[in-house]
Design a protein around this motif. Sequence first.
Motif, PDB file in Angstrom:
ATOM      1  N   GLY A  35       0.819  -1.218   0.000  1.00 17.43           N
ATOM      2  CA  GLY A  35       0.000   0.000   0.000  1.00 17.43           C
ATOM      3  C   GLY A  35       0.845   1.257   0.000  1.00 17.43           C
ATOM      4  O   GLY A  35       0.564   2.218  -0.722  1.00 17.43           O
ATOM      5  N   MET A  36       1.900   1.251   0.808  1.00 14.16           N
ATOM      6  CA  MET A  36       2.775   2.426   0.839  1.00 14.16           C
ATOM      7  C   MET A  36       3.548   2.571  -0.474  1.00 14.16           C
ATOM      8  O   MET A  36       3.780   3.680  -0.945  1.00 14.16           O
ATOM      9  CB  MET A  36       3.729   2.340   2.028  1.00 14.16           C
ATOM     10  N   ALA A  37       3.947   1.447  -1.062  1.00 12.15           N
ATOM     11  CA  ALA A  37       4.634   1.514  -2.353  1.00 12.15           C
ATOM     12  C   ALA A  37       3.695   2.050  -3.425  1.00 12.15           C
ATOM     13  O   ALA A  37       4.115   2.798  -4.316  1.00 12.15           O
ATOM     14  CB  ALA A  37       5.158   0.133  -2.742  1.00 12.15           C
ATOM     15  N   TRP A  38       2.426   1.670  -3.339  1.00 14.25           N
ATOM     16  CA  TRP A  38       1.419   2.164  -4.296  1.00 14.25           C
ATOM     17  C   TRP A  38       1.290   3.685  -4.193  1.00 14.25           C
ATOM     18  O   TRP A  38       1.108   4.364  -5.198  1.00 14.25           O
ATOM     19  CB  TRP A  38       0.079   1.487  -4.022  1.00 14.25           C
ATOM     20  N   LYS A  39       1.409   4.204  -2.954  1.00 10.34           N
ATOM     21  CA  LYS A  39       1.318   5.649  -2.735  1.00 10.34           C
ATOM     22  C   LYS A  39       2.649   6.348  -2.958  1.00 10.34           C
ATOM     23  O   LYS A  39       2.782   7.539  -2.667  1.00 10.34           O
ATOM     24  CB  LYS A  39       0.833   5.924  -1.309  1.00 10.34           C
ATOM     25  N   LYS A  40       3.641   5.611  -3.423  1.00 13.09           N
ATOM     26  CA  LYS A  40       4.974   6.128  -3.768  1.00 13.09           C
ATOM     27  C   LYS A  40       5.702   6.741  -2.565  1.00 13.09           C
ATOM     28  O   LYS A  40       6.354   7.772  -2.661  1.00 13.09           O
ATOM     29  CB  LYS A  40       4.886   7.131  -4.906  1.00 13.09           C
ATOM     30  N   VAL A  41       5.577   6.085  -1.419  1.00 20.15           N
ATOM     31  CA  VAL A  41       6.335   6.473  -0.232  1.00 20.15           C
ATOM     32  C   VAL A  41       7.785   6.048  -0.466  1.00 20.15           C
ATOM     33  O   VAL A  41       8.035   4.994  -1.059  1.00 20.15           O
ATOM     34  CB  VAL A  41       5.733   5.772   1.014  1.00 20.15           C
ATOM     35  N   PRO A  42       8.761   6.823  -0.025  1.00 19.66           N
ATOM     36  CA  PRO A  42      10.163   6.426  -0.215  1.00 19.66           C
ATOM     37  C   PRO A  42      10.476   5.064   0.421  1.00 19.66           C
ATOM     38  O   PRO A  42       9.893   4.702   1.452  1.00 19.66           O
ATOM     39  CB  PRO A  42      10.950   7.537   0.482  1.00 19.66           C
ATOM     40  N   LEU A  43      11.383   4.334  -0.200  1.00 16.12           N
ATOM     41  CA  LEU A  43      11.672   2.950   0.192  1.00 16.12           C
ATOM     42  C   LEU A  43      12.093   2.818   1.653  1.00 16.12           C
ATOM     43  O   LEU A  43      11.628   1.926   2.361  1.00 16.12           O
ATOM     44  CB  LEU A  43      12.758   2.368  -0.720  1.00 16.12           C
ATOM     45  N   GLY A  44      12.952   3.700   2.117  1.00 14.96           N
ATOM     46  CA  GLY A  44      13.397   3.634   3.505  1.00 14.96           C
ATOM     47  C   GLY A  44      12.235   3.818   4.474  1.00 14.96           C
ATOM     48  O   GLY A  44      12.144   3.140   5.505  1.00 14.96           O
ATOM     49  N   ALA A  45      11.339   4.729   4.136  1.00 14.58           N
ATOM     50  CA  ALA A  45      10.166   4.960   4.980  1.00 14.58           C
ATOM     51  C   ALA A  45       9.249   3.738   4.969  1.00 14.58           C
ATOM     52  O   ALA A  45       8.649   3.400   5.993  1.00 14.58           O
ATOM     53  CB  ALA A  45       9.415   6.196   4.496  1.00 14.58           C
ATOM     54  N   ILE A  46       9.137   3.071   3.828  1.00 13.87           N
ATOM     55  CA  ILE A  46       8.306   1.862   3.748  1.00 13.87           C
ATOM     56  C   ILE A  46       8.833   0.804   4.716  1.00 13.87           C
ATOM     57  O   ILE A  46       8.072   0.203   5.468  1.00 13.87           O
ATOM     58  CB  ILE A  46       8.272   1.317   2.306  1.00 13.87           C
ATOM     59  N   VAL A  47      10.136   0.589   4.690  1.00 14.06           N
ATOM     60  CA  VAL A  47      10.731  -0.434   5.558  1.00 14.06           C
ATOM     61  C   VAL A  47      10.519  -0.076   7.025  1.00 14.06           C
ATOM     62  O   VAL A  47      10.063  -0.899   7.828  1.00 14.06           O
ATOM     63  CB  VAL A  47      12.233  -0.607   5.240  1.00 14.06           C
ATOM     64  N   ILE A  48      10.830   1.176   7.385  1.00 16.87           N
ATOM     65  CA  ILE A  48      10.723   1.585   8.789  1.00 16.87           C
ATOM     66  C   ILE A  48       9.270   1.537   9.265  1.00 16.87           C
ATOM     67  O   ILE A  48       8.967   0.992  10.325  1.00 16.87           O
ATOM     68  CB  ILE A  48      11.329   2.998   8.970  1.00 16.87           C
ATOM     69  N   LEU A  49       8.353   2.082   8.469  1.00 15.45           N
ATOM     70  CA  LEU A  49       6.948   2.098   8.880  1.00 15.45           C
ATOM     71  C   LEU A  49       6.360   0.694   8.941  1.00 15.45           C
ATOM     72  O   LEU A  49       5.560   0.395   9.838  1.00 15.45           O
ATOM     73  CB  LEU A  49       6.141   2.973   7.918  1.00 15.45           C
ATOM     74  N   THR A  50       6.745  -0.177   8.025  1.00 17.28           N
ATOM     75  CA  THR A  50       6.243  -1.549   8.063  1.00 17.28           C
ATOM     76  C   THR A  50       6.719  -2.263   9.316  1.00 17.28           C
ATOM     77  O   THR A  50       5.942  -2.967   9.972  1.00 17.28           O
ATOM     78  CB  THR A  50       6.688  -2.316   6.806  1.00 17.28           C
ATOM     79  N   VAL A  51       7.985  -2.074   9.673  1.00 11.70           N
ATOM     80  CA  VAL A  51       8.499  -2.700  10.901  1.00 11.70           C
ATOM     81  C   VAL A  51       7.766  -2.154  12.119  1.00 11.70           C
ATOM     82  O   VAL A  51       7.367  -2.913  13.015  1.00 11.70           O
ATOM     83  CB  VAL A  51      10.026  -2.482  11.018  1.00 11.70           C
ATOM     84  N   ILE A  52       7.553  -0.846  12.164  1.00 21.01           N
ATOM     85  CA  ILE A  52       6.834  -0.237  13.305  1.00 21.01           C
ATOM     86  C   ILE A  52       5.407  -0.776  13.391  1.00 21.01           C
ATOM     87  O   ILE A  52       4.928  -1.140  14.472  1.00 21.01           O
ATOM     88  CB  ILE A  52       6.844   1.306  13.186  1.00 21.01           C
ATOM     89  N   ILE A  53       4.745  -0.876  12.260  1.00 19.74           N
ATOM     90  CA  ILE A  53       3.368  -1.389  12.263  1.00 19.74           C
ATOM     91  C   ILE A  53       3.332  -2.854  12.696  1.00 19.74           C
ATOM     92  O   ILE A  53       2.464  -3.261  13.464  1.00 19.74           O
ATOM     93  CB  ILE A  53       2.732  -1.182  10.867  1.00 19.74           C
ATOM     94  N   LEU A  54       4.295  -3.644  12.260  1.00 22.55           N
ATOM     95  CA  LEU A  54       4.303  -5.054  12.658  1.00 22.55           C
ATOM     96  C   LEU A  54       4.640  -5.214  14.133  1.00 22.55           C
ATOM     97  O   LEU A  54       4.115  -6.109  14.803  1.00 22.55           O
ATOM     98  CB  LEU A  54       5.262  -5.848  11.788  1.00 22.55           C
ATOM     99  N   ILE A  55       5.481  -4.348  14.677  1.00 22.84           N
ATOM    100  CA  ILE A  55       5.730  -4.379  16.126  1.00 22.84           C
ATOM    101  C   ILE A  55       4.439  -4.045  16.872  1.00 22.84           C
ATOM    102  O   ILE A  55       4.105  -4.689  17.875  1.00 22.84           O
ATOM    103  CB  ILE A  55       6.872  -3.397  16.489  1.00 22.84           C
ATOM    104  N   ALA A  56       3.691  -3.075  16.362  1.00 26.13           N
ATOM    105  CA  ALA A  56       2.411  -2.727  16.991  1.00 26.13           C
ATOM    106  C   ALA A  56       1.436  -3.891  16.912  1.00 26.13           C
ATOM    107  O   ALA A  56       0.737  -4.197  17.877  1.00 26.13           O
ATOM    108  CB  ALA A  56       1.835  -1.487  16.308  1.00 26.13           C
ATOM    109  N   VAL A  57       1.389  -4.563  15.766  1.00 28.56           N
ATOM    110  CA  VAL A  57       0.484  -5.708  15.616  1.00 28.56           C
ATOM    111  C   VAL A  57       0.902  -6.824  16.564  1.00 28.56           C
ATOM    112  O   VAL A  57       0.052  -7.438  17.220  1.00 28.56           O
ATOM    113  CB  VAL A  57       0.463  -6.198  14.150  1.00 28.56           C
ATOM    114  N   TYR A  58       2.200  -7.078  16.679  1.00 27.24           N
ATOM    115  CA  TYR A  58       2.685  -8.111  17.595  1.00 27.24           C
ATOM    116  C   TYR A  58       2.314  -7.783  19.036  1.00 27.24           C
ATOM    117  O   TYR A  58       2.011  -8.660  19.830  1.00 27.24           O
ATOM    118  CB  TYR A  58       4.211  -8.268  17.500  1.00 27.24           C
TER     119      TYR A  58
END
Length: 104
Positions: free
Chosen positions: A75-98
């Motif tokens: 979803g973030m890649a679809w919105k053209k978010v920068p790659l580094g931000a995609i990685v960091i935000l995905t990790v943060i979201i998965l930590i929140a889900v965990y």
Amino acid sequence: MDTVTLIILGCAIVTFIPRLIPAIFVGRINFTRKQEKFLGLIPYTALSALIIPGVLTVDNQLWYIGLIGAIVAAGMAWKKVPLGAIVILTVIILIAVYSIVPLI
């Protein structure tokens, strides 16, 4: 030459020839627009075949964690978010889900 050197040279030749032959001939072939579109999708298909099994095996007990991460990242890649931000935000979201999902 010793055996190891011969093995390395043989492997190099066997790897190089299958890559060289298509590179020589593909420039001489005229593809239709439909064929070019099909061939253009091959890298995405190969990348998906490499990524999808890993996404589904991130956590054996919570198999959907990897799927959530993949969906968030896509979803973030679809919105053209920068790659580094995609990685960091995905990790943060998965930590929140965990932290929200109780472990089995």
